[in-house]
Design an enzyme around this catalytic site. Sequence first.
Site, mmCIF file in Angstrom:
data_model
loop_
_atom_site.group_PDB
_atom_site.id
_atom_site.type_symbol
_atom_site.label_atom_id
_atom_site.label_comp_id
_atom_site.label_asym_id
_atom_site.label_seq_id
_atom_site.Cartn_x
_atom_site.Cartn_y
_atom_site.Cartn_z
ATOM 1 C CB ALA A 68 -0.926 0.010 1.216
ATOM 2 C CB SER A 69 1.096 4.275 -0.107
ATOM 3 O OG SER A 69 1.613 5.560 -0.356
ATOM 4 C CG LEU A 70 7.374 4.199 1.069
ATOM 5 C CD1 LEU A 70 8.059 4.804 -0.157
ATOM 6 C CD2 LEU A 70 7.837 4.898 2.342
ATOM 7 C CD GLU A 90 1.630 -1.068 -4.103
ATOM 8 O OE1 GLU A 90 2.036 -2.204 -4.446
ATOM 9 O OE2 GLU A 90 0.449 -0.692 -4.212
ATOM 10 C CG HIS A 102 -1.412 8.666 -2.758
ATOM 11 N ND1 HIS A 102 -1.073 7.610 -3.582
ATOM 12 C CD2 HIS A 102 -0.782 8.448 -1.568
ATOM 13 C CE1 HIS A 102 -0.285 6.785 -2.905
ATOM 14 N NE2 HIS A 102 -0.090 7.273 -1.694
#
EC number: 2.3.1.-
Length: 324
Positions: free
Chosen positions: A98-100, A102, A201
Site C-alpha cells: 500500500a503506497s510506499l 509497495e 496521491h
Amino acid sequence: MNQPIVFMFSGQGSQYYQMGKELFAHNAAFRQKMLDLDDFAVSRFGYSVLKEMYHTGNRLSDPFDRLLFSHPAIFMAEYALAYALEQRGIRPDYVIGASLGEYAAAAVSGVLSAEDALDCVLEQARIVTETCRNGSMLAILGDPALYQDDPLLGEHSELASVNYHSHFVISGEREHIKKIMDDLREKQIPHQLLPVSYGFHSALVDQAEQPYKRFLAQKSIRTPFIPYISSATGEAETDIQADFFWDIVRKPIRFREALQFADSRQKGLYIDAGPSGTLAAFAKQILPAGSAERIRAIMTPFHKEQTHLQQIEDSILSPPGRRL
C-alpha cells in the site's frame, strides 16, 4: 489445504521514531538486515537512516516527517521484518503493498532487489523534496461520502484513499488542510494529521513525475515469484513496468479492494509488517465479522514486538501439518 500467509506493507503515515527498536535490540536477523540496508543508504546518499531513526533525542511522540529519512526508514523496517519472519520459517504466499509499502512488497516478491527497492525509495524522497512544494495528508474518521458532500473537501483537497466504511485520507496544500481541520473540528468529526510533509496521491507531487520516471527506467524489474497484490490497482500484478512505481505515488490507494481481492481467492492469515499495525486495523474493519483471528500485527508504537513475533510463530508453526 494450508491457510495462505499474506504479508502486508504500509506506507507514509505509519512511521515514528524508534520503530522496531525492540527487534533491532533482540532479533539478530532484523538487526543485520537493518544494518545492511543502512550501509547501502550511507553509500548512496552519505547519511545514516538508523542514526536518525534511533537517535535517543528523538522521542516516540515527535513527528518523524523528514522525508529523506522517513521514506527509507519505513522500507528498511518492513523489509527487515519480512526477512526476520522468513528466517523463522514464516514465508508469504502472497504480499500486499500500500503506497510506499509497495516497495517492500516488490522486494519480498522478487520484482526488485532489496537494494534497488531502497534506491527507488531514496531517490523518490530526494526528487520530491527538490521539486515539490510541501503539503499535508489528513485521515478522517467518517463516511467517505463526506468528501463528495462537503464542498470544502472536494474543492481544496484530493481523495488519497478510502480505507474502510468510516475512514478515508485526503491530500492537499497545508493552508487548505488547516481550513478543513477547522471545519471538521466545528462539526465534531474526528480527524488526524499524518506525519507527512508532502501531499502524496495528489497533484502536489506531479512535478516529481518526469525525473522519477527517468530514474525508474534504469531499474531491472522482474516477474514476481510470490503473488503480488497492489493497492494501486486493487488486484494481482504479473507484468510490472517501470511506470507502475510512479503510479503507486500518484494514484489513490485501493487497499480495501486489494485485501478483498486476496481474501476472495482463499481466506488467508494476514500479517501486517508495517510499523504501526495500520493495515491490520483496517483489515479488521474490511473483512467479514469473525476474521480478527486471521489478522496479526508485530510492530506497534507500544513495542512488545518480540512477544507478537513469538505468538505468530507459535500459531503458525506449532499446529501439526503446518509447512515450514
